[in-house]
Design a protein around this motif. Sequence first.
Motif, mmCIF file in Angstrom:
data_model
loop_
_atom_site.group_PDB
_atom_site.id
_atom_site.type_symbol
_atom_site.label_atom_id
_atom_site.label_comp_id
_atom_site.label_asym_id
_atom_site.label_seq_id
_atom_site.Cartn_x
_atom_site.Cartn_y
_atom_site.Cartn_z
ATOM 1 N N LYS A 1 0.831 2.835 -7.105
ATOM 2 C CA LYS A 1 1.883 3.798 -7.436
ATOM 3 C C LYS A 1 1.329 5.205 -7.673
ATOM 4 N N ARG B 1 4.475 1.771 -2.706
ATOM 5 C CA ARG B 1 4.466 2.035 -4.148
ATOM 6 C C ARG B 1 5.286 1.000 -4.905
ATOM 7 N N GLN C 1 0.175 -1.108 -10.017
ATOM 8 C CA GLN C 1 0.128 0.124 -10.811
ATOM 9 C C GLN C 1 -0.761 1.168 -10.141
#
Length: 491
Positions: free
Chosen positions: A81, A238, A78
């Motif tokens: 990203k 990502r 997370q």
Amino acid sequence: MVLAPPHPSAEPDVAPPANGDGTHSLGLTSATALVVGSIIGTGVFTMPGVLAGAGTSSILVLGVIAVGAILLGVMFGQLTKRVPSSAGGLYAYSRHEFGDFAGYLTAWCYWITAWAGNAAIVSSWVLYVESLFSIEHPSPWTNLGIALLGLWIPAAVNLIGLRQMAWFQNVSVVLKFLPLVVVGVVGWFFVKASNFGAFNASGGSLYSAVGIAAGVALFSFIGVECASIAAARVQNPRVNVGRASVLGTAASALLYIAVSAAVMGLVPHGALVGNGAPFVDAFQTMFGPAAWVGKLVAATAVVSGLGALNGWTLVTAEMPRAAAVDGLFLPQFAKTFRNGSPWFGILVSTVVASLLMAFAYSGNTGLTVFTYLVALSVVTVAIPYLFSACAQLAYLVSRRRKVHGWAMARDLAIATTSILFSLWVAFTAGYQAVYQAMLFLLIGIPIYAFLKARRERRGDVAEPVELPEADTDVLATAAPHKHVRPPRKGA
């Protein structure tokens, strides 16, 4: 690892490989292999001997820590990203959210974890080298000589280049999985219930048993963050950083639990506690006491350890390299060969790990050295984990977040659990490990002072506004006046 050029459909904002030539990047398979290879080293071949001291409750502890490690992997995905420049992983997350000083502390603590962890892996690796060559009652000098060999062979492989490092990593991952799969699957047909120890075999409270198991269990999962740290070398980070972290950690967790429980059922509890090479006894239970059986297992563990050290040697250089590029580590750590190898970081990290091995073997030998180095690594890695979890929490509770409803509740739960997990990890490591880790942390602060001054001279950061020496009365006039109540009579 299979290394290939970046896929043409890779997202445009993905950072290029660290060497800048666009050819040495890691795909999902290679990134997952890096995670698995970094997590599963010789520690798994020594772990059952430590876990047995806690009893069968240690299997539950191992499962809980596995869940925590997987949640960390999800969180790292997370963070990757949304952090624009994620080179260095945990360092980049902390710096993005909390500024340069937090980023530096994260990089500094994780660098300590990396070379201290290499020393811990080597101390376990030494036990299997001794078993392979039938070295009985070795002197500290013998142990140290073997350990130095284990540190410098992977360093040489990494200095040659990333392609060679990746090839060696793939081969070692395959070789290390073979005996583990045999024990974790075939070994269960030879398990005896009478070999298992008590649920709590620590001789103290259940809390004491959990403490014994927690340290080595967490150490065994250090490496879940390796894909995020090498994000600059991962294709489409990502997406692939999070996937590689979760897939690699989950596979390692399943193998750890199956193998550790099987060894506990293959080797009598009394013979397993404190055993530095329990897999030799486990294989001899399965295939007989023939000498070649023990030698084969020991040889596989030796290759496995070199594979883990191979991956970790890259990590020890990758984190400070990313920080050095930003001016938050000694500039020498940013130096690389034409093949992309961060040679200065590799050499310095290996030298420091060698010195730590000399210190460790000066007073102890065997499993005692392994346990000591494990505790030190666990505390120092808990700090970067905590910074990363807090960085995610700060984002979630801010107005910048773009998640709502169920996704918000899910992400908050992951971040909060990761924070509590990191704190618990440091707490269970013991007072000595926390004390020594704090000393290492404090040593890094004056180094940061020089780095900050250097960045100010170069104009990389703004200088703090100081009070002019001529205006000595400004401070008094600028400070708010406080009314001081006179003392009461008779006071």
